[in-house]
Design a protein around this motif. Sequence first.
Motif, PDB file in Angstrom:
ATOM      1  N   UNK A 141       0.634  -1.146  -0.118  1.00 24.38           N
ATOM      2  CA  UNK A 141      -0.011  -0.098  -0.008  1.00 24.38           C
ATOM      3  C   UNK A 141       0.721   1.376  -0.008  1.00 24.38           C
ATOM      4  N   UNK A 142       2.036   1.189   0.675  1.00 19.88           N
ATOM      5  CA  UNK A 142       2.849   2.307   0.752  1.00 19.88           C
ATOM      6  C   UNK A 142       4.470   2.048   0.825  1.00 19.88           C
ATOM      7  N   UNK A 143       5.213   2.741   0.305  1.00 21.95           N
ATOM      8  CA  UNK A 143       6.475   2.415   0.242  1.00 21.95           C
ATOM      9  C   UNK A 143       7.315   3.600   1.388  1.00 21.95           C
ATOM     10  N   UNK A 144       7.845   3.286   2.292  1.00 20.80           N
ATOM     11  CA  UNK A 144       8.599   4.108   3.259  1.00 20.80           C
ATOM     12  C   UNK A 144      10.003   4.002   3.500  1.00 20.80           C
ATOM     13  N   UNK A 145      10.770   4.726   4.133  1.00 21.08           N
ATOM     14  CA  UNK A 145      11.907   4.668   4.338  1.00 21.08           C
ATOM     15  C   UNK A 145      12.390   3.412   5.276  1.00 21.08           C
ATOM     16  N   UNK A 146      11.290   3.042   6.024  1.00 18.68           N
ATOM     17  CA  UNK A 146      11.633   1.809   6.835  1.00 18.68           C
ATOM     18  C   UNK A 146      11.114   0.557   6.226  1.00 18.68           C
ATOM     19  N   UNK A 147      10.665   0.465   4.892  1.00 16.45           N
ATOM     20  CA  UNK A 147       9.966  -0.715   4.637  1.00 16.45           C
ATOM     21  C   UNK A 147       8.588  -0.492   3.656  1.00 16.45           C
ATOM     22  N   UNK A 148       7.858  -1.311   3.711  1.00 16.98           N
ATOM     23  CA  UNK A 148       6.525  -1.254   3.046  1.00 16.98           C
ATOM     24  C   UNK A 148       5.228  -1.583   4.075  1.00 16.98           C
ATOM     25  N   UNK A 149       4.313  -0.562   3.687  1.00 21.65           N
ATOM     26  CA  UNK A 149       3.157  -1.055   4.468  1.00 21.65           C
ATOM     27  C   UNK A 149       2.213  -1.828   3.597  1.00 21.65           C
ATOM     28  N   UNK A 150       1.901  -2.934   4.031  1.00 22.56           N
ATOM     29  CA  UNK A 150       1.410  -4.154   3.481  1.00 22.56           C
ATOM     30  C   UNK A 150      -0.028  -4.457   3.964  1.00 22.56           C
ATOM     31  N   UNK A 151      -0.892  -4.574   3.085  1.00 22.62           N
ATOM     32  CA  UNK A 151      -2.560  -5.047   3.434  1.00 22.62           C
ATOM     33  C   UNK A 151      -2.465  -6.506   3.138  1.00 22.62           C
ATOM     34  N   UNK A 152      -2.613  -7.326   4.277  1.00 29.65           N
ATOM     35  CA  UNK A 152      -2.358  -8.651   4.003  1.00 29.65           C
ATOM     36  C   UNK A 152      -3.673  -9.503   3.843  1.00 29.65           C
ATOM     37  N   UNK A 203      -6.767 -20.074  -2.818  1.00 29.54           N
ATOM     38  CA  UNK A 203      -7.511 -18.595  -3.140  1.00 29.54           C
ATOM     39  C   UNK A 203      -7.497 -17.633  -2.005  1.00 29.54           C
ATOM     40  N   UNK A 204      -7.308 -16.336  -2.239  1.00 26.87           N
ATOM     41  CA  UNK A 204      -7.155 -15.498  -1.024  1.00 26.87           C
ATOM     42  C   UNK A 204      -8.002 -14.286  -1.280  1.00 26.87           C
ATOM     43  N   UNK A 205      -8.420 -13.942   0.034  1.00 25.67           N
ATOM     44  CA  UNK A 205      -9.397 -12.744   0.016  1.00 25.67           C
ATOM     45  C   UNK A 205      -8.690 -11.685   1.144  1.00 25.67           C
ATOM     46  N   UNK A 206      -9.274 -10.472   0.926  1.00 28.58           N
ATOM     47  CA  UNK A 206      -8.949  -9.587   1.894  1.00 28.58           C
ATOM     48  C   UNK A 206      -9.697  -9.593   3.043  1.00 28.58           C
ATOM     49  N   UNK A 207      -9.401  -9.514   4.359  1.00 28.19           N
ATOM     50  CA  UNK A 207     -10.304  -9.483   5.382  1.00 28.19           C
ATOM     51  C   UNK A 207     -11.273  -8.467   5.559  1.00 28.19           C
ATOM     52  N   UNK A 208     -12.293  -8.492   6.333  1.00 29.75           N
ATOM     53  CA  UNK A 208     -13.483  -7.611   6.494  1.00 29.75           C
ATOM     54  C   UNK A 208     -12.534  -5.981   7.041  1.00 29.75           C
ATOM     55  N   UNK A 209     -11.764  -6.395   8.084  1.00 29.11           N
ATOM     56  CA  UNK A 209     -11.191  -5.437   8.613  1.00 29.11           C
ATOM     57  C   UNK A 209      -9.632  -5.597   8.191  1.00 29.11           C
ATOM     58  N   UNK A 210      -8.896  -4.243   7.634  1.00 31.02           N
ATOM     59  CA  UNK A 210      -7.810  -4.354   7.003  1.00 31.02           C
ATOM     60  C   UNK A 210      -6.690  -4.829   8.061  1.00 31.02           C
ATOM     61  N   UNK A 211      -5.986  -5.760   7.552  1.00 34.85           N
ATOM     62  CA  UNK A 211      -4.865  -6.142   8.247  1.00 34.85           C
ATOM     63  C   UNK A 211      -3.571  -5.614   7.590  1.00 34.85           C
ATOM     64  N   UNK A 212      -3.115  -4.653   8.093  1.00 39.37           N
ATOM     65  CA  UNK A 212      -2.062  -3.889   7.500  1.00 39.37           C
ATOM     66  C   UNK A 212      -0.889  -3.768   8.511  1.00 39.37           C
TER      67      UNK A 212
END
Length: 136
Positions: free
Chosen positions: A67-78, A87-96
């Motif tokens: 979702x975002x590239x920062x100086x410390x790494x990446x913000x990832x929505x799992x 098969x993979x799905x995004x959870x109801x509540x974002x897991x970032x």
Amino acid sequence: MPRKALFVEADNFSSDSENEMVFDDDSDLDVDMDDCTTEKDEVSVGDFILVEFLGKRVKKYFAGEVKEDTSEGYVVNFLRRKSPSWKFVFPEVADESLVPQSDIVMKLPVPRISGGTERAAKALVFDVNLSEYSVE
């Protein structure tokens, strides 16, 4: 009432590669592994990656979208795997979570949408074999 025993004769089985088991359409994958990379320059916002988390005793792997590239790494929505399928799905509540570059195992190919119904359209499939990883 006595129970019936079920026996299968051993000569009905073969170890030939001609008799491979196919579980579903997703198990027969033909992907160029060059599309999967861990180079920092190659990972960008919107890409899907496989991330390794070290537990006390085991390694676990999760797929997610950058979702975002920062100086410390990446913000990832799992994503969540819908076992036993791939098969993979995004959870109801974002897991970032913030993920350092060192935890990225590979950049995954662009996923395809799994089905035609509204519910199935939320499921993503990656055309790469992830069976060697314990993906959650």
